[in-house]
Scaffold this active site. Structure first.
Site, PDB file in Angstrom:
ATOM      1  CB  SER A 173      24.403  55.182 -65.583  1.00 11.89           C
ATOM      2  OG  SER A 173      24.145  56.291 -64.583  1.00 11.89           O
TER       3      SER A 173
ATOM      4  CG  ASP B 228      17.280  59.435 -67.953  1.00 11.12           C
ATOM      5  OD1 ASP B 228      17.109  59.573 -66.888  1.00 11.12           O
ATOM      6  OD2 ASP B 228      18.263  58.629 -68.435  1.00 11.12           O
TER       7      ASP B 228
ATOM      8  CG  HIS C  44      19.194  55.941 -65.587  1.00 17.78           C
ATOM      9  ND1 HIS C  44      19.794  57.133 -66.263  1.00 17.78           N
ATOM     10  CD2 HIS C  44      19.984  55.362 -65.059  1.00 17.78           C
ATOM     11  CE1 HIS C  44      20.858  56.954 -65.837  1.00 17.78           C
ATOM     12  NE2 HIS C  44      21.153  56.072 -65.064  1.00 17.78           N
TER      13      HIS C  44
END
Length: 284
Positions: free
Chosen positions: A104, A229, A258
């Site tokens: 991320s 996502d 995600h």
């Protein structure tokens, strides 16, 4: 790991059961509001350890165990911190090379680092998972109605993390700004940007988005992302595929959410892909 400002970055070093091997050190870098003990970090570490790799789980500046020891905090573009942390490694840990993984927000930081400093370290290969490589686009996506619940949770975590530092870390004005913001975009505009020398959120996003740095990466790098996502549009990764850099491999899965990618296997799909990519990169 202490830097020139006096801030301390925490990390957890693990060796495979057979002890220190001749394999490269895998360094894992967490995402927003995460730390070295985040579940995805622990799960990935177990995969690499089982394959015989030593693993370093890094807590970025002001994250997790390092929060009480830092006046400042990580952000998407604070790639110099990763370089400083790697410079602090005992020589024997990096003697067989480095394999770097970012998740991320940590993935965006990693990709920027690879473009800026990757050639200065013995990085053999790298990978990112669900990285927000276009920060402005992801920040706006948080405002979608479908993301309202997660956005509220994430912002609360960001505020909590920011206010948990040493008592003198923030000025009164900074403290009030953090408490009053209502969106991640406002948080970046009114706190992250001015505290780190950016003119505002737009300036911060423009200067730190990894998409602009991809053409300069010189080591084999795997970019993993999911079409579904909810916070990072797949369009950013279609742009990444046009970066014209043959050192990049992009896997755009139809599903996975995600940093998800869970299926019937006990090992997450992204971890299987990273391990295979690293093995193939090492074998030439």
């Amino acid at each position: 790991m202490r830097d020139s400002s006096g801030d301390v970055l925490a990390a957890a070093l693990q060796y495979p059961e057979q002890g220190m091997s001749q394999r490269p050190l895998v360094v894992l870098i967490h995402g927003l509001t995460g730390c070295q003990d985040s579940l995805y970090m622990l799960r990935s570490a177990s995969v690499f350890l089982a394959a015989g790799y030593p693993v370093l789980r890094l807590s970025l500046r002001g994250a997790g165990p390092s929060r009480p020891l830092c006046r400042f905090q990580y952000h998407a573009g604070r790639s110099a911190d990763l370089g400083d942390a790697l410079l602090e490694l005992p020589p024997e840990l990096a003697v067989n090379g480095l394999l770097l993984v970012g998740y991320s927000l940590g993935g965006n930081m990693l990709l920027k680092f690879l473009a800026e400093q990757g050639r200065d370290f013995p990085v053999l290969a790298a990978g990112s998972v669900s990285a927000p490589i276009e920060l402005a686009v992801s920040s706006r996506r948080f405002l979608d109605r479908r993301n309202w619940l997660y956005h509220r949770w994430l912002l609360a975590r960001m505020k909590e993390e920011t206010l948990a530092g040493p008592p003198d870390a923030l000025s009164t004005a900074e403290w009030q700004a953090v408490q009053s913001v209502a969106t991640v975009l406002e948080f970046d505009d009114r706190h992250v940007a001015p505290r780190n020398g950016f003119a505002g959120a737009a300036d911060y996003y423009a200067k730190c988005s990894a998409l602009h740095f991809l053409p300069a990466i010189e080591v084999p790098t795997l970019l993993i992302h999911a079409e579904d996502d909810p916070w990072i549009p797949a369009l950013s990764y279609r742009k990444a595929m046009q970066a014209g850099n043959d050192r990049l491999t992009c896997l755009l899965a139809p599903s996975g959410g995600h940093v998800g990618f869970h299926d019937a296997s006990p090992v997450a799909w992204h971890d299987r892909c990273l391990l295979q990519f690293f093995e193939e990169s090492l074998s030439g």
